[in-house]
Design a protein around this motif. Structure first.
Motif, PDB file in Angstrom:
ATOM      1  N   VAL A  51      16.105  18.211 -14.485  1.00  0.00           N
ATOM      2  CA  VAL A  51      14.769  18.041 -14.715  1.00  0.00           C
ATOM      3  C   VAL A  51      14.241  16.510 -14.605  1.00  0.00           C
ATOM      4  N   THR A  52      12.923  16.377 -14.406  1.00  0.00           N
ATOM      5  CA  THR A  52      12.494  14.938 -14.379  1.00  0.00           C
ATOM      6  C   THR A  52      11.468  14.702 -15.817  1.00  0.00           C
ATOM      7  N   GLU A  53      11.487  13.564 -15.984  1.00  0.00           N
ATOM      8  CA  GLU A  53      10.470  12.894 -17.035  1.00  0.00           C
ATOM      9  C   GLU A  53       9.045  13.789 -17.047  1.00  0.00           C
ATOM     10  N   GLN A  54       8.712  14.053 -15.941  1.00  0.00           N
ATOM     11  CA  GLN A  54       7.342  14.875 -15.749  1.00  0.00           C
ATOM     12  C   GLN A  54       7.606  16.400 -16.099  1.00  0.00           C
ATOM     13  N   ASP A  55       8.812  16.828 -15.667  1.00  0.00           N
ATOM     14  CA  ASP A  55       9.057  18.217 -16.047  1.00  0.00           C
ATOM     15  C   ASP A  55       9.247  18.547 -17.688  1.00  0.00           C
ATOM     16  N   CYS A  56       9.758  17.523 -18.163  1.00  0.00           N
ATOM     17  CA  CYS A  56       9.717  17.567 -19.679  1.00  0.00           C
ATOM     18  C   CYS A  56       8.401  17.679 -20.383  1.00  0.00           C
ATOM     19  N   ILE A  57       7.574  16.595 -19.954  1.00  0.00           N
ATOM     20  CA  ILE A  57       6.109  16.680 -20.492  1.00  0.00           C
ATOM     21  C   ILE A  57       5.545  18.310 -19.961  1.00  0.00           C
ATOM     22  N   ALA A  58       5.753  18.667 -18.972  1.00  0.00           N
ATOM     23  CA  ALA A  58       5.237  20.011 -18.638  1.00  0.00           C
ATOM     24  C   ALA A  58       5.773  21.093 -19.546  1.00  0.00           C
ATOM     25  N   ALA A  59       6.848  20.891 -19.808  1.00  0.00           N
ATOM     26  CA  ALA A  59       7.505  21.964 -20.671  1.00  0.00           C
ATOM     27  C   ALA A  59       6.983  22.011 -22.004  1.00  0.00           C
ATOM     28  N   GLN A  60       6.535  20.797 -22.629  1.00  0.00           N
ATOM     29  CA  GLN A  60       5.871  20.550 -23.889  1.00  0.00           C
ATOM     30  C   GLN A  60       4.554  21.291 -23.779  1.00  0.00           C
ATOM     31  N   VAL A  61       3.641  20.965 -22.740  1.00  0.00           N
ATOM     32  CA  VAL A  61       2.421  21.552 -22.342  1.00  0.00           C
ATOM     33  C   VAL A  61       2.509  22.800 -22.355  1.00  0.00           C
ATOM     34  N   SER A  62       3.405  23.447 -21.726  1.00  0.00           N
ATOM     35  CA  SER A  62       3.397  24.839 -21.367  1.00  0.00           C
ATOM     36  C   SER A  62       3.724  25.589 -22.798  1.00  0.00           C
ATOM     37  N   ALA A  63       4.680  24.978 -23.645  1.00  0.00           N
ATOM     38  CA  ALA A  63       4.895  25.788 -24.912  1.00  0.00           C
ATOM     39  C   ALA A  63       3.538  25.794 -25.657  1.00  0.00           C
ATOM     40  N   ILE A  64       2.758  24.770 -25.805  1.00  0.00           N
ATOM     41  CA  ILE A  64       1.555  24.912 -26.449  1.00  0.00           C
ATOM     42  C   ILE A  64       0.510  25.914 -25.673  1.00  0.00           C
ATOM     43  N   THR A  65       0.481  25.708 -24.496  1.00  0.00           N
ATOM     44  CA  THR A  65      -0.588  26.603 -23.740  1.00  0.00           C
ATOM     45  C   THR A  65      -0.168  28.191 -23.899  1.00  0.00           C
ATOM     46  N   GLY A  66       1.341  28.434 -23.928  1.00  0.00           N
ATOM     47  CA  GLY A  66       1.869  29.638 -23.900  1.00  0.00           C
ATOM     48  C   GLY A  66       1.579  30.210 -25.269  1.00  0.00           C
ATOM     49  N   GLY A  67       1.750  29.503 -26.437  1.00  0.00           N
ATOM     50  CA  GLY A  67       1.625  29.860 -27.716  1.00  0.00           C
ATOM     51  C   GLY A  67      -0.040  30.351 -28.110  1.00  0.00           C
ATOM     52  N   LEU A  68      -0.836  29.509 -27.393  1.00  0.00           N
ATOM     53  CA  LEU A  68      -2.208  29.680 -27.553  1.00  0.00           C
ATOM     54  C   LEU A  68      -2.815  30.966 -26.912  1.00  0.00           C
TER      55      LEU A  68
END
Length: 304
Positions: free
Chosen positions: A281-298
């Motif tokens: 992973v890259t730093e951007q992948d990690c940020i994308a994972a956090q955002v995807s966690a939120i949007t997936g839950g929403l």
């Protein structure tokens, strides 16, 4: 086992006293700027959100303002969502993920949910890349009344003042290699108490609250994040020593342990755990994972 003898500060078999804690603090220094990397981005949100300073931290090593970012037109008829990041300041993608969601994804959900985000709960630890605050206290074991951690107490008191009920709470974290190389040895030394050792899982996982595990909610988050990064495998049916409850998910007693995910009354709660040290992973992948966690839950909540 990690023991106190594994660490350079303190006398083996004896918990840290004031001199030991001062020695630890003297080794810490700012490695990045909260003002540049966080406050400046929060300031740019004023036109689209209600931004307020909900508390100030005053330490000999620095003074910091803590910010809450919420929906500008708060609608009491809509369900509300809490997002917290940077409870452990060294867990960078939690802070950046919360900010990225507000900047890039918020509009897609603004008509359906109210949002309250605390993007960086522990700014001193963010600057010094630490798990603890300057008093060697872990904020994420301190979300209790009369908390010994200024950072946690500020959140508890702010939420009490707001008097809000939440449908969901996303608490954004990371599990890093330094958990085993630095932070757990320091904990063992501070408390003169051996700590169990576990392998750091390579991949994303979530921690559900034992009292409200929300299996389908966690599954939706894992499915969403799997589109942008890999999910942590279990080791002998465990992740960080805890029994796997479902793919990519373990449980903690959030309220009993004083964890941030236990601070809200939300029926849907998750602590995300990104692994930034993976070679995959890259730093951007990690940020994308956090955002995807939120949007997936929403998206799951929207489907109900």
């Amino acid at each position: 086992m990690n023991t106190s003898s594994d660490y350079s500060i303190g006398e083996p078999g004896h918990p840290w006293g004031p001199d030991d804690k001062s020695a630890w603090l003297s080794l810490q220094s700012a490695k990045r700027s909260y003002q540049v990397l966080v406050e400046s981005r929060i300031s740019s949100l004023h036109d689209r959100f209600h931004v307020e300073c909900y508390a100030e931290l005053h330490y000999p090593s620095g003074h910091y303002k803590l910010y809450a970012v919420s929906s500008q037109d708060w609608n009491p008829e809509l369900p509300s969502v809490l997002i917290t990041g940077g409870v452990h300041g060294y867990e960078t993608s939690g802070v950046m993920g919360a900010l990225h969601f507000l900047e890039q994804e918020y509009e897609s959900y603004a008509e359906t949910f109210n949002f309250l985000a605390l993007p960086c709960v522990s700014p001193w630890a963010f600057e010094t890349i630490n798990r603890w605050n300057p008093l060697t206290i872990d904020p994420n074991r301190s979300f209790v009344a009369d908390s010994p951690a200024q950072e946690a107490l500020a959140v508890v008191q702010y939420l009490e003042r707001r008097g809000l009920s939440f449908l969901a709470h996303f608490d954004l974290h990371e599990t890093t290699d330094t958990d085993n190389s630095e932070f757990r040895p320091a904990l063992a030394a501070r408390d003169a108490k051996a700590q169990d050792h576990w392998e750091i899982p390579d991949g994303f996982y979530t921690v559900a609250d034992t009292s409200r595990p929300c299996r389908e909610f966690q599954e939706a988050i894992i499915t969403s994040v799997a589109k942008v990064t890999h999910i942590a495998p279990s080791i002998d049916g465990r992740i960080i020593g805890e029994t796997l409850q479902q793919p990519g998910v373990i449980c903690y007693d959030g309220i009993g342990l004083g964890l941030c995910m236990g601070v809200s009354n939300a029926p849907y709660v998750t602590t995300t755990e990104v692994y930034p040290d993976s070679p995959l992973v890259t730093e951007q992948d990690c940020i994308a994972a956090q955002v995807s966690a939120i949007t997936g839950g929403l998206d799951y909540l929207l489907s109900k």
